[in-house]
Design an enzyme around this catalytic site. Structure first.
Site, PDB file in Angstrom:
ATOM      1  N   MET A 123      -9.523   8.264   8.624  1.00  0.00           N
ATOM      2  CA  MET A 123     -10.620   8.826   9.514  1.00  0.00           C
ATOM      3  C   MET A 123     -10.553  10.336   9.733  1.00  0.00           C
ATOM      4  O   MET A 123     -11.165  10.662  10.761  1.00  0.00           O
ATOM      5  CB  MET A 123     -10.415   7.621  10.860  1.00  0.00           C
ATOM      6  CG  MET A 123     -10.917   6.296  10.586  1.00  0.00           C
ATOM      7  SD  MET A 123     -11.507   5.703  11.912  1.00  0.00           S
ATOM      8  CE  MET A 123     -10.530   5.676  13.326  1.00  0.00           C
ATOM      9  N   GLY A 124      -9.727  10.898   9.174  1.00  0.00           N
ATOM     10  CA  GLY A 124      -9.728  12.365   9.165  1.00  0.00           C
ATOM     11  C   GLY A 124      -8.676  12.482  10.428  1.00  0.00           C
ATOM     12  O   GLY A 124      -7.921  11.896  10.638  1.00  0.00           O
TER      13      GLY A 124
ATOM     14  N   ARG B  10      -5.233  10.658  17.541  1.00  0.00           N
ATOM     15  CA  ARG B  10      -5.505  10.674  19.370  1.00  0.00           C
ATOM     16  C   ARG B  10      -4.758  11.465  19.872  1.00  0.00           C
ATOM     17  O   ARG B  10      -4.772  11.468  20.975  1.00  0.00           O
ATOM     18  CB  ARG B  10      -5.859   9.204  19.498  1.00  0.00           C
ATOM     19  CG  ARG B  10      -7.114   8.723  18.957  1.00  0.00           C
ATOM     20  CD  ARG B  10      -7.112   7.106  19.565  1.00  0.00           C
ATOM     21  NE  ARG B  10      -8.635   6.661  19.284  1.00  0.00           N
ATOM     22  CZ  ARG B  10      -8.754   5.859  18.225  1.00  0.00           C
ATOM     23  NH1 ARG B  10      -7.712   5.067  17.622  1.00  0.00           N
ATOM     24  NH2 ARG B  10      -9.867   5.165  17.932  1.00  0.00           N
TER      25      ARG B  10
ATOM     26  N   GLN C 150     -15.946   0.254  13.757  1.00  0.00           N
ATOM     27  CA  GLN C 150     -14.759  -0.498  14.215  1.00  0.00           C
ATOM     28  C   GLN C 150     -14.311   0.042  15.538  1.00  0.00           C
ATOM     29  O   GLN C 150     -13.135  -0.157  16.269  1.00  0.00           O
ATOM     30  CB  GLN C 150     -13.455  -0.041  13.282  1.00  0.00           C
ATOM     31  CG  GLN C 150     -13.281   1.202  13.092  1.00  0.00           C
ATOM     32  CD  GLN C 150     -12.241   1.479  11.935  1.00  0.00           C
ATOM     33  OE1 GLN C 150     -12.581   1.572  10.798  1.00  0.00           O
ATOM     34  NE2 GLN C 150     -11.065   1.962  12.288  1.00  0.00           N
TER      35      GLN C 150
ATOM     36  N   HIS D  69      -3.010  14.222   9.735  1.00  0.00           N
ATOM     37  CA  HIS D  69      -1.639  14.844  10.378  1.00  0.00           C
ATOM     38  C   HIS D  69      -0.591  14.145   9.275  1.00  0.00           C
ATOM     39  O   HIS D  69      -0.742  13.906   8.112  1.00  0.00           O
ATOM     40  CB  HIS D  69      -1.223  14.192  11.571  1.00  0.00           C
ATOM     41  CG  HIS D  69      -1.535  12.405  11.810  1.00  0.00           C
ATOM     42  ND1 HIS D  69      -0.700  11.739  11.138  1.00  0.00           N
ATOM     43  CD2 HIS D  69      -2.391  11.989  12.445  1.00  0.00           C
ATOM     44  CE1 HIS D  69      -1.005  10.545  11.412  1.00  0.00           C
ATOM     45  NE2 HIS D  69      -2.194  10.780  11.955  1.00  0.00           N
TER      46      HIS D  69
ATOM     47  N   GLY E 159      -0.620   2.645   6.495  1.00  0.00           N
ATOM     48  CA  GLY E 159       0.685   2.945   7.241  1.00  0.00           C
ATOM     49  C   GLY E 159       1.027   1.829   8.125  1.00  0.00           C
ATOM     50  O   GLY E 159       0.227   0.974   8.571  1.00  0.00           O
TER      51      GLY E 159
ATOM     52  N   GLY F 138       1.627  12.069   9.078  1.00  0.00           N
ATOM     53  CA  GLY F 138       1.677  10.721   8.665  1.00  0.00           C
ATOM     54  C   GLY F 138       0.717  10.298   7.462  1.00  0.00           C
ATOM     55  O   GLY F 138       1.016   9.679   6.849  1.00  0.00           O
ATOM     56  N   HIS F 139      -0.660  10.894   7.584  1.00  0.00           N
ATOM     57  CA  HIS F 139      -1.594  10.784   6.604  1.00  0.00           C
ATOM     58  C   HIS F 139      -0.985  11.620   5.362  1.00  0.00           C
ATOM     59  O   HIS F 139      -0.897  11.123   4.147  1.00  0.00           O
ATOM     60  CB  HIS F 139      -2.828  11.420   6.977  1.00  0.00           C
ATOM     61  CG  HIS F 139      -3.629  10.818   8.068  1.00  0.00           C
ATOM     62  ND1 HIS F 139      -3.778  11.465   9.117  1.00  0.00           N
ATOM     63  CD2 HIS F 139      -4.172   9.631   8.100  1.00  0.00           C
ATOM     64  CE1 HIS F 139      -4.633  10.823   9.929  1.00  0.00           C
ATOM     65  NE2 HIS F 139      -4.925   9.601   9.415  1.00  0.00           N
TER      66      HIS F 139
ATOM     67  N   SER G  37      -0.463  10.252  15.477  1.00  0.00           N
ATOM     68  CA  SER G  37      -1.965   9.618  15.488  1.00  0.00           C
ATOM     69  C   SER G  37      -2.613  10.657  15.735  1.00  0.00           C
ATOM     70  O   SER G  37      -2.454  11.570  16.529  1.00  0.00           O
ATOM     71  CB  SER G  37      -1.770   8.716  16.764  1.00  0.00           C
ATOM     72  OG  SER G  37      -3.040   8.264  17.027  1.00  0.00           O
TER      73      SER G  37
HETATM   74  P1  AMP Z   1      -6.557   6.475  10.388  1.00  0.00           P
HETATM   75  O1  AMP Z   1      -7.110   7.988   9.988  1.00  0.00           O
HETATM   76  O2  AMP Z   1      -5.782   6.446  11.931  1.00  0.00           O
HETATM   77  O3  AMP Z   1      -7.782   5.478  10.097  1.00  0.00           O
HETATM   78  O4  AMP Z   1      -5.156   6.172   9.430  1.00  0.00           O
HETATM   79  C1  AMP Z   1      -5.452   6.214   8.245  1.00  0.00           C
HETATM   80  C2  AMP Z   1      -4.323   5.749   7.573  1.00  0.00           C
HETATM   81  O5  AMP Z   1      -2.993   6.500   7.872  1.00  0.00           O
HETATM   82  C3  AMP Z   1      -3.791   4.236   8.021  1.00  0.00           C
HETATM   83  O6  AMP Z   1      -3.453   3.331   6.844  1.00  0.00           O
HETATM   84  C4  AMP Z   1      -2.871   4.405   9.025  1.00  0.00           C
HETATM   85  O7  AMP Z   1      -1.899   3.361   9.161  1.00  0.00           O
HETATM   86  C5  AMP Z   1      -2.030   5.600   8.415  1.00  0.00           C
HETATM   87  N1  AMP Z   1      -1.283   6.306   9.279  1.00  0.00           N
HETATM   88  C6  AMP Z   1      -1.944   6.733  10.730  1.00  0.00           C
HETATM   89  N2  AMP Z   1      -0.712   7.404  11.616  1.00  0.00           N
HETATM   90  C7  AMP Z   1       0.145   7.297  10.840  1.00  0.00           C
HETATM   91  C8  AMP Z   1       1.729   7.303  10.823  1.00  0.00           C
HETATM   92  N3  AMP Z   1       2.258   7.968  11.842  1.00  0.00           N
HETATM   93  N4  AMP Z   1       2.701   7.481   9.766  1.00  0.00           N
HETATM   94  C9  AMP Z   1       2.181   6.735   8.708  1.00  0.00           C
HETATM   95  N5  AMP Z   1       1.001   6.211   8.597  1.00  0.00           N
HETATM   96  C10 AMP Z   1      -0.014   6.438   9.442  1.00  0.00           C
END
Ligand code: AMP
Length: 287
Positions: free
Chosen positions: A30-31, A187, A61, A34, A147, A36-37, A185
């Site tokens: 969702m952009g 957020r 969602q 960070h 993730g 993690g992405h 995250s």
């Molecule tokens: P989101 O942009 O929050 O929808 O996340 C996109 C993808 O990145 C999803 O598969 C999340 O589980 C993964 N993700 C988000 N935060 C982390 C993190 N801290 N470590 C690893 N993967 C992450």
């Protein structure tokens, strides 16, 4: 790096490469990208020839009182990160392109969506399941990375991919954390300095639970008490749930005999944090 906004153009790009025998990897996001992405993108890059990252803040969602309009959007920074990591296509559809007038179908995975995050966010998982199914249909990847941070979501994606024969290999990667253990995250930028200072207590609580299980405590009410006690040290944190569950069914366990997933969701001011840890008992690890 190409930026594609039209689903039809995206599919045409993928289809052409698939015909040439190219392996396509996909990281849906969702952009507000960070580290993690970034770790998902890097892991994908190693496993495929062509890499697509989607950036789509999926409205379906989010609940009516949730943070859709104020969800962080950092488009140009996201492009720079994707470019630096060798992403081939950034797929950024509009909401109207994804949900045109007359759109009707939803995908639900009832047994997984029934509790924990599904309980707290009633339409969240049907929104996730539907958008992931659509994105797979549009991008047509061979493999897609998610993730562990969103543990229940990763289970849901595995299940729907299997149930609907989508033919995408699902890879789940470990949670990337800040130095103090807070799961990264998008957020987290909304945490005030005071909230940020105590936010890692959720992880501390999961770790305390995991440690207790590794030390031989099998009764989950005792493990739960330890977790609650750790969180209780920070009065600013309100617990949504702390649970010790079977990692396959997500049913709460009364005894941990082999493996468990510790799930946690808390509120800190207006921000909701989730996290999880998978833990094996000592006897399983020594086997
Ligand atoms: P989101 O942009 O929050 O929808 O996340 C996109 C993808 O990145 C999803 O598969 C999340 O589980 C993964 N993700 C988000 N935060 C982390 C993190 N801290 N470590 C690893 N993967 C992450």
């Amino acid at each position: 790096m190409r930026i594609i906004r039209s689903p039809a153009t995206m599919t045409a790009w993928s289809e052409r490469l698939r015909r040439e025998g190219v392996t396509i990897g996909f990281v849906p996001t969702m952009g507000a990208l960070h580290t993690g992405h970034r770790s998902l993108i890097r892991a994908a890059r190693l496993r495929c020839d062509a890499l697509v990252v989607s950036i789509f803040v999926n409205p379906t969602q989010f609940g009516p009182t949730e943070d859709l309009t104020r969800y962080p959007r950092t488009r140009l920074k996201d492009h720079a990160l994707c470019r630096a990591e060798g992403v081939d296509v950034c797929f950024e559809p509009t909401s109207t392109a994804m949900y045109p007038e007359g759109f009707q179908t939803t995908v639900t995975v009832p047994s997984i969506a029934r509790r924990w995050e599904g309980d707290a966010r009633p339409h969240h998982f049907s929104g996730v399941a539907t958008v992931v199914t659509k994105l797979f249909g549009i991008v047509r990847p061979h493999l897609a990375l998610f993730g562990q941070k969103d543990f229940q979501q990763s289970m849901l994606v595995r299940q729907l991919t299997r149930d609907l024969n989508l033919g995408v290999e699902i890879i789940v990667r470990p949670t990337v954390r800040e130095r103090d253990g807070l799961a990264m995250s998008s957020r987290n930028v909304y945490l005030s300095m005071g909230e940020r200072a105590v936010a890692a207590t959720l992880y501390d609580s999961l770790r305390a639970g995991a440690e207790a299980i590794r030390n031989g405590i099998v009764d989950t009410s005792a493990v739960h008490a330890i977790m609650v006690n750790t969180i209780g040290q920070e009065p600013a944190i309100r617990v949504d749930y702390l649970a010790i569950c079977d990692p396959v069914t997500l049913d709460p366990l009364s005894l941990v005999t082999t493996k468990a997933v510790l799930l946690g969701a808390v509120r800190l001011g207006s921000i909701r944090l989730i996290d999880n840890l998978i833990v094996s008992t000592r006897s399983t690890r020594n086997r």
